[in-house]
Design a protein around this motif. Structure first.
Motif, mmCIF file in Angstrom:
data_model
loop_
_atom_site.group_PDB
_atom_site.id
_atom_site.type_symbol
_atom_site.label_atom_id
_atom_site.label_comp_id
_atom_site.label_asym_id
_atom_site.label_seq_id
_atom_site.Cartn_x
_atom_site.Cartn_y
_atom_site.Cartn_z
ATOM 1 N N LEU A 624 0.825 -1.213 0.000
ATOM 2 C CA LEU A 624 0.000 0.000 0.000
ATOM 3 C C LEU A 624 0.860 1.265 0.000
ATOM 4 N N LYS A 625 1.941 1.226 0.786
ATOM 5 C CA LYS A 625 2.813 2.413 0.829
ATOM 6 C C LYS A 625 3.402 2.710 -0.546
ATOM 7 N N ALA A 626 3.710 1.635 -1.265
ATOM 8 C CA ALA A 626 4.277 1.808 -2.610
ATOM 9 C C ALA A 626 3.220 2.291 -3.603
ATOM 10 N N GLY A 627 1.949 2.169 -3.217
ATOM 11 C CA GLY A 627 0.863 2.564 -4.126
ATOM 12 C C GLY A 627 0.397 1.402 -4.982
ATOM 13 N N GLY A 628 0.672 0.173 -4.526
ATOM 14 C CA GLY A 628 0.166 -1.001 -5.258
ATOM 15 C C GLY A 628 1.256 -2.034 -5.497
ATOM 16 N N LEU A 629 0.819 -3.227 -5.904
ATOM 17 C CA LEU A 629 1.750 -4.362 -6.012
ATOM 18 C C LEU A 629 2.801 -4.176 -7.107
ATOM 19 N N LEU A 630 2.392 -3.623 -8.249
ATOM 20 C CA LEU A 630 3.385 -3.478 -9.322
ATOM 21 C C LEU A 630 4.496 -2.519 -8.897
ATOM 22 N N ASN A 631 4.117 -1.392 -8.292
ATOM 23 C CA ASN A 631 5.123 -0.442 -7.785
ATOM 24 C C ASN A 631 6.031 -1.149 -6.789
ATOM 25 N N PHE A 632 5.404 -1.967 -5.917
ATOM 26 C CA PHE A 632 6.155 -2.669 -4.869
ATOM 27 C C PHE A 632 7.156 -3.647 -5.500
ATOM 28 N N ILE A 633 6.697 -4.411 -6.495
ATOM 29 C CA ILE A 633 7.591 -5.389 -7.146
ATOM 30 C C ILE A 633 8.781 -4.655 -7.765
ATOM 31 N N LYS A 634 8.477 -3.531 -8.408
ATOM 32 C CA LYS A 634 9.564 -2.759 -9.050
ATOM 33 C C LYS A 634 10.547 -2.252 -7.997
ATOM 34 N N GLN A 635 9.998 -1.813 -6.838
ATOM 35 C CA GLN A 635 10.863 -1.313 -5.759
ATOM 36 C C GLN A 635 11.811 -2.396 -5.270
ATOM 37 N N VAL A 636 11.246 -3.591 -4.982
ATOM 38 C CA VAL A 636 12.092 -4.625 -4.366
ATOM 39 C C VAL A 636 13.041 -5.267 -5.374
ATOM 40 N N SER A 637 12.699 -5.196 -6.670
ATOM 41 C CA SER A 637 13.604 -5.851 -7.630
ATOM 42 C C SER A 637 14.676 -4.895 -8.162
ATOM 43 N N LYS A 638 14.697 -3.663 -7.615
ATOM 44 C CA LYS A 638 15.720 -2.689 -8.061
ATOM 45 C C LYS A 638 17.097 -3.088 -7.577
#
Ligand code: MIC
Ligand code: SF4
Length: 638
Positions: A624-638
Motif C-alpha cells: 500500500l505504501k508503494a501505491g500497489g503491487l506493481l510499484n512494490f515489485i519494481k521497488q524490491v527488484s531494483k
C-alpha cells in the motif's frame, strides 16, 4: 500431530511464514480471457522472459460472443503472449477453464492459482486451488510466492449416500444454507467422511467450485480411488497419488452432513445462500432453464439431462439452453448419442463457454423466472434486471424444463440408469503448446488493448467525498458489472470505468470524476463474488482512495491493496453516523500502515472523528505504501 489434508499440502508449499500469513509456492496457474489481458499486461510489466511455474494455461471462455473486434483482438493477444512466455493456450471453443483444467491438467497435491474466483473447482481432484486477482497470478507466474491469511480449516464430514435425484449441487447448496455467503471467509473447507467415496471427481468439483460462494479461500477433497478412476479415464493415471487427512486430524470447525437426508434444493433470488427445498416452490411457473457453467456441465450431468429428455419435448413456455463444459464433454455427448436426445427435445445448444452465466447472451424475458445450474444469481447478472434467477441442480433444472414449472425431480419416477464411459475422447488439438523459444514471437495488440493506469506512492493524508453508502454483501458484479455490453471492454480501463456501480447509480463515474477524490462506505462482506480486479482498477482510475467497510471479501480486499486503495475497517456506530455526500479526511496514513493500524479519519462535514482501523500484514502495508503491487515489485527488484 496428525495433519489435515490442507495442512499437508500447505506444508509442502510454504516458502514464507509470518504471524498472520503463509507465502506458498504456486505450481500451476490459469487465467481466463476476461481477467487474462490485464494479468498478462502486468506480467509483461514485471519483465520476466518466461513463466517460472511448472505449468501455466491461458483459457478463452468468457468473452466469446465477439459482438465487435474487441474480443477477437484480445484472443489474438492472449495467444501471442502465451506462445512467447511459455504458457499453454486453450482456444475459444475448447471449454470453460475450470472444467478443462480438471480434465486435462489438474494434479492431486499441487497448488493452482487462477485469475477466476471459481479456481477452487480444482479442489475436486485434490489440488489446493485458489482464486486471485490477475496481478497476483502474474506475480505467481513470475515465480513469486502467493500469500494467504493463515486459514481456519473446516472439516465437512459427509455421511451415507445421496438418494436418487439428489446430487452434488444439493450438497453445496446445503452447505451454503448453513454457512451463508460470508461463512467461509478466512477458511479452507475440507471434505471428509465415508460419503466422499460415493462422489466422482466432477461431482466433487461441483462442490468445491461453489465453495467460492461461501467466501472460502478454497475447498478440497481427498485424492482416492475415484480420483484415480477419473485420471485414468483422462489418460493421466500417472499423475495420480493418494492423499488424505491423517487419522485423528483436528479441524478448527466441524460440520456434519447426512447425505441421505438432503433433498433437492434451490437458491432463490438474488443470493446463492437463500436456499430452500424445491418442493416449497412447487407449481411456480418457469420461463427459462439453463444448464451448464463451471459448476454443472460435466459429462455425467449432461448424460443425466439427456436421459431425462429422451423421447420428450421441452415445455412450450420454456426456453431450455444447454452449454456443455468442454469440447470433450460435447464430443462425448455426440459419440454416445446423448446429444441427439438433447437436440430432439427442443433444447438450444450453446457454445462450450461461460455464456449466459456471465450475461453473455440468453438474457431472459422481463420478470422471468430462470432456473440455472450456475453458481451466482446476483440481481441483474443475467442481463435482465427484473429477472428472478434460481440456482439448482441439473436434475431440478431438467424437471422444470419439461414441466414448465417447479417440480421436485423425485416426482419424475425412476432415476435413469447412466452408463459412464471408462475412457474419454482425448484430443488436445485445441490446446496450443508454447514456442520452445519465444524470444522472436511478436505480440499483436488491437486498439482496444490499452496500457493499464498507474498510481504513484501512497499519500500521507487524503480528503475524499463519500460517493456511495451501501449495505451488506455488495458483489463485484455491483461494483463492476459484466454482461455482453461491458465485458468486451476489459482490456480498456478508461472505457470500462464508465460502468462502475452503473447498476446502482447511472452517473457514478461522472460523480467520481467530478469529486476527484472519493471513497465508498459499505457494511459487511464488501466485494464478495468474483476475482475481477477491474472492480479495483476502474475505481482507482476514477480517483477512489479508500473503501470504508465493516468487513471485506478476501479476493477483493487483496485486489484493493494491489491497486493502492485503502481497505479501511469502520465500526458499526461510525458507519451509521456517516452519510453519502459527506467529505472525510484520512490522516496518519503512513504511520497507520506501519503497524499501529490506527488511522485518523474524520468527517469534514460534521467534524466527528470516526472509529476506523486498517489491519494489514507487513507485506500488505509495504504494498500500500508503494501505491500497489506493481510499484512494490519494481521497488524490491531494483
Ligand atoms: C464470474 O463468474 O463472475 C467470473 C466472470 O468468472 C469472474 C471473473 C471475471 O470477472 O472475469 C470470477 O468469478 O472471478
Ligand atoms: Fe464462467 Fe460462470 Fe464459471 Fe465464472 S462462474 S468461470 S462466468 S462459468
Amino acid at each position: 500431530m496428525p495433519k489435515t489434508l490442507t495442512q499437508k499440502i500447505l506444508d509442502a508449499h510454504i516458502v514464507e511464514r509470518t504471524d498472520t500469513e503463509y507465502g506458498i509456492r504456486i505450481d500451476q496457474t490459469l487465467t481466463q480471457d476476461a481477467t487474462g489481458t490485464m494479468a498478462y499486461l502486468q506480467f509483461e510489466a514485471i519483465g520476466i522472459p518466461r513463466v517460472k511455474t511448472e505449468l501455466s494455461v491461458s483459457y478463452v471462455d468468457h468473452n466469446t460472443l465477439q459482438t465487435g473486434f474487441e474480443n477477437a483482438d484480445d484472443h489474438r493477444f492472449l495467444q501471442d503472449i502465451a506462445n512467447k512466455y511459455g504458457i499453454y493456450f486453450s482456444r475459444p471453443g475448447n471449454g470453460i477453464c475450470h472444467q478443462v483444467h480438471l480434465e486435462r491438467f489438474g494434479i492431486p497435491g499441487k497448488t493452482l492459482l487462477g485469475s477466476d474466483s471459481h479456481t477452487p473447482t480444482g479442489g475436486g481432484i485434490g489440488m489446493l486451488a485458489i482464486g486471485a486477482g490477475g496481478l497476483d497470478v502474474a506475480a505467481a507466474m513470475a515465480g513469486m510466492p502467493f500469500f494467504i491469511p493463515k486459514p481456519k480449516v473446516v472439516g465437512v464430514v459427509l455421511k451415507n449416500v445421496l438418494r436418487p435425484w439428489v446430487s452434488a449441487k444439493d450438497i453445496i447448496l446445503e452447505v451454503l444454507r448453513r454457512l451463508t455467503v460470508k461463512g467461509g471467509v478466512g477458511k479452507i473447507i475440507e471434505y471428509t467422511g465415508d460419503g466422499v467415496l460415493s462422489l466422482s471427481v466432477p461431482e466433487r468439483a461441483t462442490i468445491t467450485n461453489m465453495g467460492a460462494e461461501l467466501g472460502a479461500t478454497t475447498s478440497i477433497f481427498p485424492s482416492d480411488k475415484r480420483t484415480r478412476e477419473f485420471l485414468k479415464a483422462q489418460g493421466r493415471a500417472d499423475t495420480w497419488k493418494p492423499l488424505k487427512a491423517s487419522k485423528g486430524a483436528r479441524y478448527d470447525e466441524v460440520v456434519e452432513i447426512d447425505l441421505a437426508t438432503i433433498e433437492p434444493l434451490a437458491a432463490c433470488p438474488h443470493s446463492p445462500d437463500k436456499v430452500i427445498a424445491v418442493k416449497e416452490l412447487r407449481g411456480k411457473k418457469v420461463n427459462q432453464v439453463l444448464i451448464g457453467s463451471c459448476t454443472n456441465s460435466s459429462l455425467k450431468d449432461l448424460m443425466m439431462v439427456a436421459a431425462v429428455l429422451k423421447g420428450k419435448k421441452v415445455h412450450p413456455d420454456v426456453s431450455l439452453g444447454i452449454a456443455p463444459g468442454s469440447k470433450q464433454v460435447l464430443e462425448m455427448l455426440a459419440k454416445t448419442g446423448a446429444l441427439t436426445d438433447i437436440i430432439a427435445s427442443g433444447a438450444r445448444i450453446l457454445e462450450s463457454a461461460c455464456g449466459p452465466c456471465i450475461g453473455m447472451g440468453q438474457s431472459p424475458q422481463t420478470d422471468a423466472v430462470s432456473v440455472r445450474t450456475f453458481n451466482r444469481n446476483f440481481k441483474g447478472r443475467s442481463g435482465t434486471e427484473s429477472a428472478n434467477v434460481f440456482l439448482a441442480s441439473p436434475e431440478v433444472a431438467v424437471a422444470c424444463a419439461l414441466k414448465g414449472e417447479f417440480i421436485d425431480p423425485q416426482e419424475l419416477g425412476e432415476y435413469p440408469s447412466l452408463k459412464m464411459p471408462k475412457k474419454f475422447i482425448i484430443d488436445d488439438s485445441m490446446i496450443m503448446p508454447p514456442a520452445a523459444d519465444g524470444s522472436n514471437v511478436e505480440i499483436k495488440r488491437g486498439p482496444n488493448i490499452r496500457p493499464f493506469p498507474k498510481r504513484g506512492p501512497m499519500e500521507d493524508s487524503v480528503e475524499a467525498t463519500v460517493l456511495l453508502k451501501l449495505g451488506d454483501n455488495i458483489t463485484t458484479d455491483d461494483i463492476m458489472p459484466a454482461g455482453a455490453k461491458i465485458l468486451p471492454l476489459r482490456s480498456n480501463i478508461e472505457a470500462i470505468s464508465k460502468y462502475v456501480f452503473s447498476g446502482i447509480v447511472s452517473d457514478f463515474a461522472d460523480h467520481a470524476m467530478a469529486a476527484k477524490s472519493g471513497c465508498i462506505l459499505a457494511s459487511e462482506n464488501y466485494g464478495q463474488g468474483s476475482s475481477r480486479e477491474h472492480a479495483a482498477i476502474a475505481p482507482m482510475y476514477l480517483g477512489i482512495k479508500a473503501v470504508l467497510a465493516k468487513s471485506f471479501a478476501r479476493i477483493h480486499r487483496a485486489n484493493l491493496i494491489n491497486f493502492g486503495i485503502l481497505p479501511v475497517v469502520i465500526d458499526e456506530a461510525s458507519y451509521a453516523s456517516l452519510n453519502q455526500g459527506e467529505k472525510i479526511q484520512i490522516e496518519n496514513i503512513k504511520p497507520g500502515l506501519e503497524g499501529s493500524g490506527n488511522l485518523i479519519v474524520r468527517s469534514l462535514t460534521t467534524g466527528k472523528e470516526l472509529n476506523c482501523s486498517i489491519k494489514l500484514s507487513d507485506r500488505e502495508a509495504a504494498i500500500l505504501k508503494a501505491g500497489g503491487l506493481l510499484n512494490f515489485i519494481k521497488q524490491v527488484s531494483k
